[in-house]
Write a protein that holds these residues in place. Sequence first.
Motif, PDB file in Angstrom:
ATOM      1  N   THR A  59      -0.486  -8.594  -4.045  1.00 53.99           N
ATOM      2  CA  THR A  59       0.698  -9.379  -3.702  1.00 53.99           C
ATOM      3  C   THR A  59       0.408 -10.825  -3.297  1.00 53.99           C
ATOM      4  O   THR A  59       1.332 -11.623  -3.153  1.00 53.99           O
TER       5      THR A  59
ATOM      6  N   GLY B 109       0.809  -9.318   6.348  1.00 56.24           N
ATOM      7  CA  GLY B 109       2.113  -9.019   5.747  1.00 56.24           C
ATOM      8  C   GLY B 109       2.545  -7.571   5.942  1.00 56.24           C
ATOM      9  O   GLY B 109       3.698  -7.220   5.691  1.00 56.24           O
TER      10      GLY B 109
ATOM     11  N   PRO C 218       1.940  -2.652  -1.712  1.00 54.68           N
ATOM     12  CA  PRO C 218       1.761  -2.816  -0.274  1.00 54.68           C
ATOM     13  C   PRO C 218       3.102  -3.128   0.376  1.00 54.68           C
ATOM     14  O   PRO C 218       3.752  -4.112   0.020  1.00 54.68           O
ATOM     15  N   THR C 219       3.512  -2.288   1.294  1.00 51.50           N
ATOM     16  CA  THR C 219       4.880  -2.329   1.801  1.00 51.50           C
ATOM     17  C   THR C 219       4.941  -2.752   3.268  1.00 51.50           C
ATOM     18  O   THR C 219       4.343  -2.111   4.124  1.00 51.50           O
ATOM     19  N   GLY C 220       5.651  -3.843   3.499  1.00 50.20           N
ATOM     20  CA  GLY C 220       5.951  -4.268   4.857  1.00 50.20           C
ATOM     21  C   GLY C 220       7.444  -4.058   5.061  1.00 50.20           C
ATOM     22  O   GLY C 220       7.906  -3.007   5.482  1.00 50.20           O
ATOM     23  N   GLY C 221       8.229  -5.086   4.690  1.00 47.48           N
ATOM     24  CA  GLY C 221       9.679  -4.954   4.709  1.00 47.48           C
ATOM     25  C   GLY C 221      10.212  -4.183   3.511  1.00 47.48           C
ATOM     26  O   GLY C 221      11.347  -3.707   3.521  1.00 47.48           O
ATOM     27  N   GLY C 222       9.418  -4.107   2.461  1.00 45.34           N
ATOM     28  CA  GLY C 222       9.742  -3.238   1.331  1.00 45.34           C
ATOM     29  C   GLY C 222      10.524  -3.884   0.196  1.00 45.34           C
ATOM     30  O   GLY C 222      10.942  -3.196  -0.737  1.00 45.34           O
ATOM     31  N   VAL C 223      10.691  -5.195   0.242  1.00 42.11           N
ATOM     32  CA  VAL C 223      11.572  -5.817  -0.758  1.00 42.11           C
ATOM     33  C   VAL C 223      11.002  -5.726  -2.175  1.00 42.11           C
ATOM     34  O   VAL C 223      11.735  -5.574  -3.144  1.00 42.11           O
ATOM     35  N   GLY C 224       9.684  -5.810  -2.292  1.00 42.11           N
ATOM     36  CA  GLY C 224       9.075  -5.711  -3.620  1.00 42.11           C
ATOM     37  C   GLY C 224       9.396  -4.376  -4.262  1.00 42.11           C
ATOM     38  O   GLY C 224       9.847  -4.298  -5.417  1.00 42.11           O
TER      39      GLY C 224
ATOM     40  N   GLU D  11      -3.474  -7.271   1.860  1.00 35.83           N
ATOM     41  CA  GLU D  11      -2.366  -6.372   1.497  1.00 35.83           C
ATOM     42  C   GLU D  11      -2.552  -5.850   0.081  1.00 35.83           C
ATOM     43  O   GLU D  11      -2.327  -4.672  -0.205  1.00 35.83           O
TER      44      GLU D  11
ATOM     45  N   ASN E  21       3.610 -15.173   4.904  1.00 35.37           N
ATOM     46  CA  ASN E  21       3.808 -15.720   3.562  1.00 35.37           C
ATOM     47  C   ASN E  21       5.259 -16.017   3.213  1.00 35.37           C
ATOM     48  O   ASN E  21       5.535 -16.954   2.456  1.00 35.37           O
TER      49      ASN E  21
ATOM     50  N   PHE F  38       3.737 -13.264  -3.758  1.00 46.10           N
ATOM     51  CA  PHE F  38       4.962 -12.840  -4.439  1.00 46.10           C
ATOM     52  C   PHE F  38       6.217 -13.281  -3.692  1.00 46.10           C
ATOM     53  O   PHE F  38       7.313 -13.220  -4.245  1.00 46.10           O
ATOM     54  N   LYS F  39       6.061 -13.723  -2.440  1.00 46.95           N
ATOM     55  CA  LYS F  39       7.229 -14.154  -1.659  1.00 46.95           C
ATOM     56  C   LYS F  39       7.934 -15.341  -2.325  1.00 46.95           C
ATOM     57  O   LYS F  39       9.107 -15.594  -2.059  1.00 46.95           O
TER      58      LYS F  39
ATOM     59  N   LYS G 271      12.600 -10.807  -6.348  1.00 44.61           N
ATOM     60  CA  LYS G 271      11.473  -9.875  -6.386  1.00 44.61           C
ATOM     61  C   LYS G 271      11.637  -8.794  -7.444  1.00 44.61           C
ATOM     62  O   LYS G 271      10.645  -8.230  -7.924  1.00 44.61           O
TER      63      LYS G 271
ATOM     64  N   TYR H 189      -6.126 -16.353   3.676  1.00 40.38           N
ATOM     65  CA  TYR H 189      -6.526 -15.492   4.803  1.00 40.38           C
ATOM     66  C   TYR H 189      -7.961 -15.747   5.246  1.00 40.38           C
ATOM     67  O   TYR H 189      -8.559 -14.885   5.868  1.00 40.38           O
TER      68      TYR H 189
HETATM   69  C1  LIG Z   1       0.680 -10.671   0.706  1.00 39.76           C
HETATM   70  C2  LIG Z   1       1.781  -9.766   1.148  1.00 39.76           C
HETATM   71  N1  LIG Z   1       1.853  -8.527   0.630  1.00 39.76           N
HETATM   72  C3  LIG Z   1       2.833  -7.661   0.984  1.00 39.76           C
HETATM   73  C4  LIG Z   1       3.791  -7.993   1.911  1.00 39.76           C
HETATM   74  C5  LIG Z   1       4.861  -7.010   2.257  1.00 39.76           C
HETATM   75  O1  LIG Z   1       5.989  -7.330   1.530  1.00 39.76           O
HETATM   76  P1  LIG Z   1       7.411  -6.670   1.713  1.00 39.76           P
HETATM   77  O2  LIG Z   1       7.883  -7.151   3.051  1.00 39.76           O
HETATM   78  O3  LIG Z   1       8.253  -7.137   0.580  1.00 39.76           O
HETATM   79  O4  LIG Z   1       7.209  -5.189   1.709  1.00 39.76           O
HETATM   80  C6  LIG Z   1       3.770  -9.276   2.493  1.00 39.76           C
HETATM   81  C7  LIG Z   1       4.785  -9.673   3.491  1.00 39.76           C
HETATM   82  O5  LIG Z   1       4.654 -10.617   4.237  1.00 39.76           O
HETATM   83  C8  LIG Z   1       2.752 -10.181   2.086  1.00 39.76           C
HETATM   84  O6  LIG Z   1       2.703 -11.422   2.596  1.00 39.76           O
END
Ligand SMILES: Cc1ncc(COP(=O)(O)O)c(C=O)c1O
Length: 421
Positions: A387, A310, A246-252, A359, A147, A120-121, A224, A393
């Motif tokens: 995502t 991610g 699935p939340t990393g930086g949370g932009v989605g 993720e 990603n 989704f990036k 996004k 991977y």
């Molecule tokens: C496959 C995948 N899912 C989820 C995320 C987390 O995304 P976000 O940073 O928008 O929350 C990432 C971030 O690298 C990712 O690559």
Amino acid sequence: MRIAYLECTRCGEHLPADRPQNVCPKDGGVLYVRYDLASLKGKLRPENLSGRVASMWRYAEVLPDATLVTLGEGFTPLLPSMCGGEALPRGHGAEPRHHTSRESANVFIKDEGLNPTGSFKARGMSAAVTMAKHYGLKKLAAPSAGNAGGALAAYAAAAGIEAHIFMPKDVPIANRMECDYYGAHVTLVDGLISDCARMVAERKDKEGWFDVSTLKEPFRVEGKKTMGYEVAEQMNWKLPQGIIYPTGGGVGMIGMWKAFDEMEELGWIGAERPKMITVQAAGCAPIVKAWEAGKSASEMWVGAQTFAAGLRVPKAYGDYLILDILKKSQGTAVAATDEEVLAAMRHWASVEGVFAAPEGAASLVAYQKLRASGFFRAEDRVVLFNTGTAYKYLDMIEAQEKKARPEVATARTIGGIIGPF
Ligand SMILES: Cc1ncc(COP(=O)(O)O)c(C=O)c1O
Ligand SMILES: [Zn+2]
């Protein structure tokens, strides 16, 4: 559409969009792109979308108006789940499958693995690089968990712009290789994305880089957010009861929430909202920890570790926005262990035909936990976001398999070797 202004999410300050901007100069707040939606209301209707391009740019009126840098991102399938997220863990083909008919499904998989660069990036980077080109920027830089770097490298290549990417040295091989082939300048860092971010911040002024870090420029959110528009359109403008992300930086998550507000302003949906669910890896779950403690911001997670690369984000810049969305939507935050994620990957692959990124498979773990706890009922319509694609991977998955089941990993993965001949 022409942008009206950029708005700080902390202090409400307005900034002009006729030049590149990062964050609010007063307080470092994330900037949101604002359009004159009131003037579109009634003129732009959902039915106007039919027959438009099958990419995220079909929502052109709520995206910046510039010459596009596009590789066909977005408008990914919303797949009705064949098993409703049931039956896990499952033996390797040992038990009967619990297929439902697609018509009766109320659990859906939004498969972002079909995007250019496999995640989704692509959406965020298509929008960010489109605007970078529009502004005449020549050098972009970003830290990445993997990603985002691959996507930036691809769109920068397509735009003829330099990309400078900082990634942890142990990202999946695919991320390193794609960046190399797309011609990006890659620095591998013995640390986490937070260390990479620091390096970008330290060097960008001297090097003349424009920083396109997560939430430190306004257009990745714009790309996004189209996931929110697509879920609404694909569900016939009736939002689901829940969205698991699935939340990393949370932009989605942040982008989709913005999309829902915009669609309400356009008169496309009402005030109803899905419960927004953050899923993180148990080995790096700062948002889950903050949510459970009732905090409005997170703390830096120490010793972050997970094969869901991610999600290895120890502190999200927009944590205050994510936690606010969880609260406003009456959602929640859930953690999934790497073992649970691996089992969920195998389940989705074998039952749904979807080979999900770790993720994404974490979304299935979260759904099952929330069904078991009674948070979601069987009849609730819930969208699980995959995502990215597992194809990026393979090295991480094999390593994880070997860790989880050293005695069977090789035979199970490749069915044994016959020969040499
Ligand atoms: C496959 C995948 N899912 C989820 C995320 C987390 O995304 P976000 O940073 O928008 O929350 C990432 C971030 O690298 C990712 O690559
Ligand atoms: Zn501000």
